[in-house]
Enzyme design. Structure first.
Site, PDB file in Angstrom:
ATOM      1  N   CYS A 157     -45.013  11.825  33.305  1.00 14.15           N
ATOM      2  CA  CYS A 157     -46.461  11.558  33.346  1.00 14.15           C
ATOM      3  C   CYS A 157     -47.227  12.864  33.301  1.00 14.15           C
ATOM      4  O   CYS A 157     -48.073  13.139  34.150  1.00 14.15           O
ATOM      5  CB  CYS A 157     -46.825  10.805  34.611  1.00 14.15           C
ATOM      6  SG  CYS A 157     -45.985   9.255  34.737  1.00 14.15           S
ATOM      7  N   ASP A 158     -46.891  13.705  32.346  1.00 10.95           N
ATOM      8  CA  ASP A 158     -47.605  14.960  32.163  1.00 10.95           C
ATOM      9  C   ASP A 158     -47.885  15.063  30.679  1.00 10.95           C
ATOM     10  O   ASP A 158     -46.960  14.951  29.864  1.00 10.95           O
ATOM     11  CB  ASP A 158     -46.733  16.130  32.633  1.00 10.95           C
ATOM     12  CG  ASP A 158     -47.502  17.439  32.643  1.00 10.95           C
ATOM     13  OD1 ASP A 158     -48.149  17.760  31.621  1.00 10.95           O
ATOM     14  OD2 ASP A 158     -47.470  18.132  33.658  1.00 10.95           O
TER      15      ASP A 158
END
Ligand SMILES: *Cc1c(COP(=O)(O)O)cnc(C)c1O
Length: 388
Positions: free
Chosen positions: A336-337
């Site tokens: 989730c980056d």
């Protein structure tokens, strides 16, 4: 991919043990690479750059074959020793060291150190005094800057000093009673140009001459790493590098050739490893016909593919559907980056039939992957490595 890796992955899948991305490394390839380096540069000692892949199996094999080791930290020195290398086969090649780490290295028997300024040289002098090692037993080489032109992963301006300054750094070491031993440089990692050593060797020869005028006899040129591994583009063979380096050495040093060492990292292990990963999702951001697909894998920048930063290293990705038509896609990792995208600027062609759950093979991933994996970022474990 080697037959051994293919058979290993097949057996692992048949046993249902193929969860998570894995890097499989074939030691036979490392053995071939070491032999090729030793043949291409027969009068040069090989110091394997441990940081490229410090797997104990790799270090043990190379120690047995007679390799020396270039290390970046006390932990790497200890790994090389544990693999069977004696301390006189180890260099502490990082130019940025804590004084207490230098002292520890000296206690472990290491006597060969890189510097690129006077104050780092002073640390070595003080550490030797503290540990009770004669300054004259400690060999210091000075790293010079190299612009990294022609390299896919340049090492920029972080390490090394201007050649003129190296003369005074080495003189400083000499005045302190340390052995001013030689000069080092790194032409940039994944260096595609076999002539890249020429300029730095001209500088090294100048430093030898200037030091000689000051009564300091240097002995060694450390030619660094930079030898490429094959990704998408073909690269020259290690023999071409050996020939070009030998020509440059003779051109600049005449018949008084210095002792030389090389520090291959990527070139020693890159092509020995392959990652098996899995497609987690294939999707589009809109319904438009021309909309490009996003393919998300279960490995990305934080899982070991950090060298895709700026899309510098372009790995070859194979799938079981490579016979089908391909179209460009954006290839991304699972975290989730939003940084975790491998190839977006230059889309990566993959089969249109590629589906969720498909395995993909990422070739040439034996170097700078397992040690570049984040520890549990987003809860994903660091990249597993299996050495066969
Ligand atoms: C990283 C490094 C190497 C290895 O470089 P490759 O391009 O992987 O061969 C060699 N020497 C030093 C000092 C390094 O920092």
């Amino acid at each position: 991919m080697t037959d051994r890796i293919r058979d290993f992955l097949r057996a692992r899948r048949d046993l249902g043990r193929d969860e998570g991305p894995v890097m499989v490394l074939d030691l036979d390839v490392v053995r071939e690479n070491y032999t090729a380096f030793a043949r291409a540069l027969p009068d040069t000692r090989v110091f394997y750059a441990v940081k490229a892949n410090p797997a104990p199996e790799v270090l043990r094999l190379l120690a047995e074959m007679g390799s020396c080791f270039d290390t970046a930290s006390v932990a790497e020195i200890e790994m090389a020793l544990a693999a069977g290398a004696t301390a006189e086969r180890i260099s502490f090649g990082n130019t940025i060291k804590k004084e207490r780490c230098i002292a520890r290295a000296l206690r472990l028997g290491v006597r060969l150190f890189a510097v690129d300024c006077e104050v780092e040289t002073d640390k070595i002098f003080r550490a030797a005094a503290e540990v009770g090692v004669e300054a004259g037993e400690v060999q210091v080489f000075c790293r010079i800057l190299c612009d990294g032109a022609g390299a896919d992963w340049p090492l920029s301006r972080k390490f090394g000093c201007e050649p003129e300054m190296a003369v005074s750094v080495l003189e400083h070491a000499h005045v302190r009673g340390l052995q001013a031993y030689g000069v080092s440089f790194h032409v940039g990692s994944q260096q595609g140009n076999t002539e890249a050593w020429d300029g730095a060797l001209a500088s090294a020869a100048m430093i030898f001459r200037e030091c000689a005028l000051r009564g300091i006899g240097l002995s060694m040129v450390n030619l660094g790493g930079g030898f490429p591994t094959r990704y998408l583009k073909a690269v020259p063979g290690v023999d071409s590098y050996g020939n070009a380096i030998f020509r440059a050495l003779t051109k600049h040093f005449g018949n008084r050739l210095p002792e030389t060492i090389i520090e291959p990292g990527r070139g020693m292990v890159g092509n020995a490893g392959m990652i098996e990963a899995e497609v987690v999702l294939v999707s589009k951001k809109s319904r438009g016909q021309d909309e490009v697909r996003w393919v998300y894998l279960d490995i990305g920048k934080f899982g070991g593919l950090a060298e895709t930063m700026d899309e510098s290293i372009r790995y070859r990705v194979r799938t079981e559907r490579d016979a089908d038509d391909a179209s460009p896609c954006i290839l991304a990792g699972p975290t989730c980056d939003s940084m975790d995208v491998l190839y977006e600027r230059e889309h990566y062609p993959l089969p249109v039939s590629l589906s969720i759950g498909d395995k993909v093979l990422i070739e040439g991933t034996g170097a700078y992957t397992t040690t570049y994996a984040a520890v549990a970022f987003n809860g994903f474990p660091p990249l597993q490595q299996i050495v066969i």
